[in-house]
Design a protein around this motif. Structure first.
Motif, PDB file in Angstrom:
ATOM      1  N   THR A  31       0.821  -1.132  -0.040  1.00  0.00           N
ATOM      2  CA  THR A  31       0.004   0.054  -0.311  1.00  0.00           C
ATOM      3  C   THR A  31       0.892   1.284  -0.047  1.00  0.00           C
ATOM      4  O   THR A  31       2.126   1.269   0.102  1.00  0.00           O
ATOM      5  CB  THR A  31      -0.931   0.250   1.276  1.00  0.00           C
ATOM      6  N   GLU A  32       0.341   2.374  -0.117  1.00  0.00           N
ATOM      7  CA  GLU A  32       1.066   3.579  -0.163  1.00  0.00           C
ATOM      8  C   GLU A  32       1.654   3.766   1.082  1.00  0.00           C
ATOM      9  O   GLU A  32       2.636   4.403   1.445  1.00  0.00           O
ATOM     10  CB  GLU A  32       0.033   4.724  -0.649  1.00  0.00           C
ATOM     11  N   LYS A  33       0.804   3.502   2.213  1.00  0.00           N
ATOM     12  CA  LYS A  33       1.293   3.694   3.536  1.00  0.00           C
ATOM     13  C   LYS A  33       2.394   2.803   3.808  1.00  0.00           C
ATOM     14  O   LYS A  33       3.291   3.334   4.663  1.00  0.00           O
ATOM     15  CB  LYS A  33       0.088   3.144   4.517  1.00  0.00           C
ATOM     16  N   GLN A  34       2.485   1.596   3.216  1.00  0.00           N
ATOM     17  CA  GLN A  34       3.800   0.786   3.733  1.00  0.00           C
ATOM     18  C   GLN A  34       4.862   1.472   2.810  1.00  0.00           C
ATOM     19  O   GLN A  34       6.123   1.290   3.442  1.00  0.00           O
ATOM     20  CB  GLN A  34       3.441  -0.751   3.107  1.00  0.00           C
ATOM     21  N   ARG A  35       4.440   1.856   1.405  1.00  0.00           N
ATOM     22  CA  ARG A  35       5.723   2.516   1.025  1.00  0.00           C
ATOM     23  C   ARG A  35       6.520   3.618   1.645  1.00  0.00           C
ATOM     24  O   ARG A  35       7.469   3.975   1.834  1.00  0.00           O
ATOM     25  CB  ARG A  35       5.151   2.859  -0.681  1.00  0.00           C
ATOM     26  N   GLU A  36       5.265   4.602   2.180  1.00  0.00           N
ATOM     27  CA  GLU A  36       5.840   5.744   2.986  1.00  0.00           C
ATOM     28  C   GLU A  36       6.617   5.150   4.174  1.00  0.00           C
ATOM     29  O   GLU A  36       7.535   5.914   4.476  1.00  0.00           O
ATOM     30  CB  GLU A  36       4.555   6.452   3.404  1.00  0.00           C
ATOM     31  N   ALA A  37       6.163   4.133   4.936  1.00  0.00           N
ATOM     32  CA  ALA A  37       6.709   3.913   6.039  1.00  0.00           C
ATOM     33  C   ALA A  37       8.283   3.303   5.931  1.00  0.00           C
ATOM     34  O   ALA A  37       9.249   3.607   6.594  1.00  0.00           O
ATOM     35  CB  ALA A  37       6.041   2.736   6.801  1.00  0.00           C
ATOM     36  N   MET A  38       8.156   2.836   4.600  1.00  0.00           N
ATOM     37  CA  MET A  38       9.803   2.283   4.228  1.00  0.00           C
ATOM     38  C   MET A  38      10.595   3.324   3.685  1.00  0.00           C
ATOM     39  O   MET A  38      11.884   3.163   4.197  1.00  0.00           O
ATOM     40  CB  MET A  38       9.547   1.211   2.937  1.00  0.00           C
ATOM     41  N   THR A  39      10.109   4.249   3.129  1.00  0.00           N
ATOM     42  CA  THR A  39      10.697   5.454   2.905  1.00  0.00           C
ATOM     43  C   THR A  39      11.346   6.135   3.899  1.00  0.00           C
ATOM     44  O   THR A  39      12.416   6.722   4.119  1.00  0.00           O
ATOM     45  CB  THR A  39      10.124   6.499   2.041  1.00  0.00           C
ATOM     46  N   GLN A  40      10.459   6.539   5.069  1.00  0.00           N
ATOM     47  CA  GLN A  40      10.903   7.249   6.064  1.00  0.00           C
ATOM     48  C   GLN A  40      11.798   6.314   7.079  1.00  0.00           C
ATOM     49  O   GLN A  40      12.549   6.915   7.916  1.00  0.00           O
ATOM     50  CB  GLN A  40       9.517   7.672   7.135  1.00  0.00           C
ATOM     51  N   ALA A  41      11.715   5.029   6.928  1.00  0.00           N
ATOM     52  CA  ALA A  41      12.421   4.032   7.924  1.00  0.00           C
ATOM     53  C   ALA A  41      13.781   4.087   6.930  1.00  0.00           C
ATOM     54  O   ALA A  41      14.818   3.250   7.599  1.00  0.00           O
ATOM     55  CB  ALA A  41      11.942   2.598   7.774  1.00  0.00           C
ATOM     56  N   LYS A  42      13.958   4.390   5.862  1.00  0.00           N
ATOM     57  CA  LYS A  42      15.080   4.792   4.966  1.00  0.00           C
ATOM     58  C   LYS A  42      15.802   3.282   4.718  1.00  0.00           C
ATOM     59  O   LYS A  42      16.968   2.739   4.943  1.00  0.00           O
ATOM     60  CB  LYS A  42      16.438   5.331   5.768  1.00  0.00           C
ATOM     61  N   VAL A  43      14.756   2.238   4.344  1.00  0.00           N
ATOM     62  CA  VAL A  43      14.780   1.108   4.121  1.00  0.00           C
ATOM     63  C   VAL A  43      15.204   0.836   2.381  1.00  0.00           C
ATOM     64  O   VAL A  43      14.033   1.165   1.703  1.00  0.00           O
ATOM     65  CB  VAL A  43      13.713  -0.044   4.364  1.00  0.00           C
ATOM     66  N   ASN A  44      16.247   0.344   2.049  1.00  0.00           N
ATOM     67  CA  ASN A  44      16.581   0.238   0.557  1.00  0.00           C
ATOM     68  C   ASN A  44      15.792  -0.854   0.095  1.00  0.00           C
ATOM     69  O   ASN A  44      16.417  -1.971  -0.097  1.00  0.00           O
ATOM     70  CB  ASN A  44      18.026   0.392   0.297  1.00  0.00           C
ATOM     71  N   TYR A  45      14.616  -0.771  -0.300  1.00  0.00           N
ATOM     72  CA  TYR A  45      13.876  -1.929  -0.821  1.00  0.00           C
ATOM     73  C   TYR A  45      13.491  -1.862  -2.105  1.00  0.00           C
ATOM     74  O   TYR A  45      13.351  -1.026  -2.762  1.00  0.00           O
ATOM     75  CB  TYR A  45      12.401  -1.980   0.092  1.00  0.00           C
ATOM     76  N   VAL A  46      13.841  -3.091  -2.910  1.00  0.00           N
ATOM     77  CA  VAL A  46      13.437  -3.325  -4.443  1.00  0.00           C
ATOM     78  C   VAL A  46      12.077  -4.009  -4.232  1.00  0.00           C
ATOM     79  O   VAL A  46      11.683  -5.179  -4.091  1.00  0.00           O
ATOM     80  CB  VAL A  46      14.606  -4.306  -5.030  1.00  0.00           C
ATOM     81  N   TYR A  47      10.982  -3.084  -5.111  1.00  0.00           N
ATOM     82  CA  TYR A  47       9.785  -3.800  -5.415  1.00  0.00           C
ATOM     83  C   TYR A  47       9.816  -4.505  -6.423  1.00  0.00           C
ATOM     84  O   TYR A  47      10.177  -4.136  -7.397  1.00  0.00           O
ATOM     85  CB  TYR A  47       8.778  -2.775  -5.412  1.00  0.00           C
ATOM     86  N   MET A  48       8.773  -5.801  -6.273  1.00  0.00           N
ATOM     87  CA  MET A  48       8.928  -6.773  -7.533  1.00  0.00           C
ATOM     88  C   MET A  48       7.522  -7.028  -7.867  1.00  0.00           C
ATOM     89  O   MET A  48       6.841  -7.262  -6.895  1.00  0.00           O
ATOM     90  CB  MET A  48       9.904  -8.034  -7.242  1.00  0.00           C
ATOM     91  N   THR A  49       7.328  -7.483  -8.983  1.00  0.00           N
ATOM     92  CA  THR A  49       6.052  -7.935  -9.333  1.00  0.00           C
ATOM     93  C   THR A  49       5.988  -9.561  -8.992  1.00  0.00           C
ATOM     94  O   THR A  49       6.899 -10.147  -8.821  1.00  0.00           O
ATOM     95  CB  THR A  49       5.740  -7.938 -10.735  1.00  0.00           C
ATOM     96  N   VAL A  50       4.641 -10.130  -8.741  1.00  0.00           N
ATOM     97  CA  VAL A  50       4.582 -11.548  -8.617  1.00  0.00           C
ATOM     98  C   VAL A  50       5.503 -12.251  -9.812  1.00  0.00           C
ATOM     99  O   VAL A  50       6.126 -13.160  -9.280  1.00  0.00           O
ATOM    100  CB  VAL A  50       3.090 -11.834  -8.834  1.00  0.00           C
TER     101      VAL A  50
END
Length: 207
Positions: free
Chosen positions: A174-193
């Motif tokens: 969700t956008e909320k999860q993306r925002e949390a990851m950004t603010q937590a400075k987690v370098n996360y690579v989003y992938m499709t199924v």
């Protein structure tokens, strides 16, 4: 029981499962109730209890239907190809799960609750279909990778099926999860199924 009665029971079960699936597109597992599902069918809410005793049984039936559709896809892969390379098989298997978002979503979120709150006969029906999915993946490996040992195939299955439980939360955010990851400075690579499954199958095949 007459054939007409059997067909009516099957049709009503299917209507209940489909109503649940539609609600699940916009509502969470916790939000969906028997009443909500009943309101989305053409018969009375109390009639649902003639077919399913709990909400979890309905979701388990939905998961069973998703597995049945996946099994059908796995059989189609086998029937349409005499041989496949590792990359071709990874591509086909990834596409088969890309089309089964409800399968992945339910697996990741509510699997234990569904099994724990369903009657044993409903659970057995589900486990039969689950067993078929295990068998069809093994059949794919038998057909396309005859050089694999029995242990290699077992290792593939024991790794791939637990991996499936994590696909949905890693690929649908969700956008909320993306925002949390950004603010937590987690370098996360989003992938499709497709992407995450394709990469995993290639790794398990050693290519």
């Amino acid at each position: 029981m007459s054939k007409g009665s059997e067909e009516l029971i099957a049709a009503r079960k299917e209507e209940i499962i489909t109503a649940c699936a539609e609600l699940y597109k916009t509502m969470s597992f916790k939000e969906i109730t028997i009443k909500e599902i009943g309101n989305a069918t053409t018969f009375t809410r109390t009639s649902i209890y003639n077919y399913f005793q709990t909400k979890e049984e309905i979701f388990l039936a939905l998961l069973q239907r998703e597995y049945e559709l996946w099994v059908r896809h796995l059989k189609q892969i086998q029937s349409e190809h005499e041989s496949m390379t590792g990359e071709e098989f990874a591509d086909a298997l990834a596409h088969s799960l890309e089309e089964r978002q409800n399968l992945l979503k339910i697996m990741s979120m509510n699997h234990y609750d569904m099994e724990d709150n369903s009657r044993i006969e409903r659970l057995i029906e589900f486990k039969v279909v689950y067993g078929e999915s295990l068998a069809e993946v093994r059949n794919c490996l038998d057909k396309f990778f005859p050089e694999m040992t029995v242990q290699d195939k077992q290792n593939f299955i024991f790794s791939f099926f637990p991996f499936m439980f994590g696909i949905y939360p890693y690929t649908v955010v969700t956008e909320k999860q993306r925002e949390a990851m950004t603010q937590a400075k987690v370098n996360y690579v989003y992938m499709t199924v497709y992407e995450i499954t394709y990469a995993e199958v290639k790794k398990l095949l050693g290519i």
